[in-house]
Write an enzyme that holds these catalytic residues in place. Structure first.
Site, mmCIF file in Angstrom:
data_model
loop_
_atom_site.group_PDB
_atom_site.id
_atom_site.type_symbol
_atom_site.label_atom_id
_atom_site.label_comp_id
_atom_site.label_asym_id
_atom_site.label_seq_id
_atom_site.Cartn_x
_atom_site.Cartn_y
_atom_site.Cartn_z
ATOM 1 N N ILE A 251 -10.272 -0.450 0.620
ATOM 2 C CA ILE A 251 -9.146 0.458 0.405
ATOM 3 C C ILE A 251 -8.205 -0.116 -0.647
ATOM 4 C CG2 ILE A 251 -7.157 1.555 1.506
ATOM 5 C CD1 ILE A 251 -8.706 1.049 4.220
ATOM 6 N N CYS A 252 -7.767 0.735 -1.567
ATOM 7 C CA CYS A 252 -6.737 0.371 -2.541
ATOM 8 C C CYS A 252 -5.459 1.093 -2.114
ATOM 9 C CB CYS A 252 -7.151 0.781 -3.955
ATOM 10 S SG CYS A 252 -5.918 0.352 -5.194
ATOM 11 N N LEU A 253 -4.576 0.357 -1.451
ATOM 12 C CA LEU A 253 -3.312 0.914 -0.968
ATOM 13 C C LEU A 253 -2.276 -0.194 -1.033
ATOM 14 C CD1 LEU A 253 -1.796 3.324 0.352
ATOM 15 C CD2 LEU A 253 -2.539 2.432 2.563
#
Length: 188
Positions: free
Chosen positions: A88-90
């Site tokens: 995840i890119c958050l």
């Protein structure tokens, strides 16, 4: 008990209290307070609606000063989530994390990300490219993936079939899956 253990227990218990009303839920993995499985309901009015998306959550020793390690177990077609690994890119799971945030907050941020992808900060470049160049095809693909990989009824039926193919009756398969949180390995 140490303060970290108390914090983690309180967060877990708070999530359990809201189980029926909440769009995010968690369970412990092997009774390990540091390893959770979260589930997120696909947001209404999105291509993910109707799906249940599982997220693996590992709570590090330096939590809450460092974020939990999270990745999607359920395959999902989204620019900020790897279609291969579930990474995840958050921002809040990296450099914007603060000790005031909770795992529930992080799960809700993931659900919000499902409503509002950030294709300019992609985890999956191929998906981001499709999102920017052909939103209709992106929505169709994301919906297909949600129906294929995040449909609880379809997944449960596949698990029952897997067990019945091994020689179990459908009733035995259903009972074993329900007693073991739908984990096929444990059900066997």
């Amino acid at each position: 008990m140490d303060p970290l253990h108390n914090r983690i227990m309180k967060e877990f218990q708070d999530l359990q209290k809201n189980k029926k009303d909440d769009s995010v839920q968690v369970i412990l993995v092997d009774n390990n307070i540091r390893h959770w499985k979260g589930s997120i309901k696909g947001p209404i009015d999105t291509c993910y609606a109707g799906g249940i998306f599982d997220v693996d959550i590992i709570i590090p020793d330096d939590y809450p000063f460092k974020p939990p390690k999270m990745k999607f177990d359920t395959k999902i077609w989204h620019p900020n989530i790897s279609s291969v690994t579930g990474a995840i890119c958050l921002n809040i799971l990296k450099y914007e994390w603060t000790p005031a945030l909770t795992i529930r907050t992080a799960l809700i941020f993931l659900q919000t990300l499902m409503c509002q992808p950030e294709p300019d900060e992609p985890q999956d470049v191929v998906v981001a490219q499709q999102y920017r160049s052909n939103i209709k095809l992106f929505n169709e693909t994301a919906k297909h993936w949600a129906e294929e990989y995040a449909n609880p009824e379809r997944i449960f039926k596949k698990k029952i079939k897997e067990l019945t193919d091994m020689g179990f009756t459908e009733e035995q398969a259903r009972d074993a899956l329900q007693k073991n949180n739908e984990d096929v390995e444990k059900a066997i």
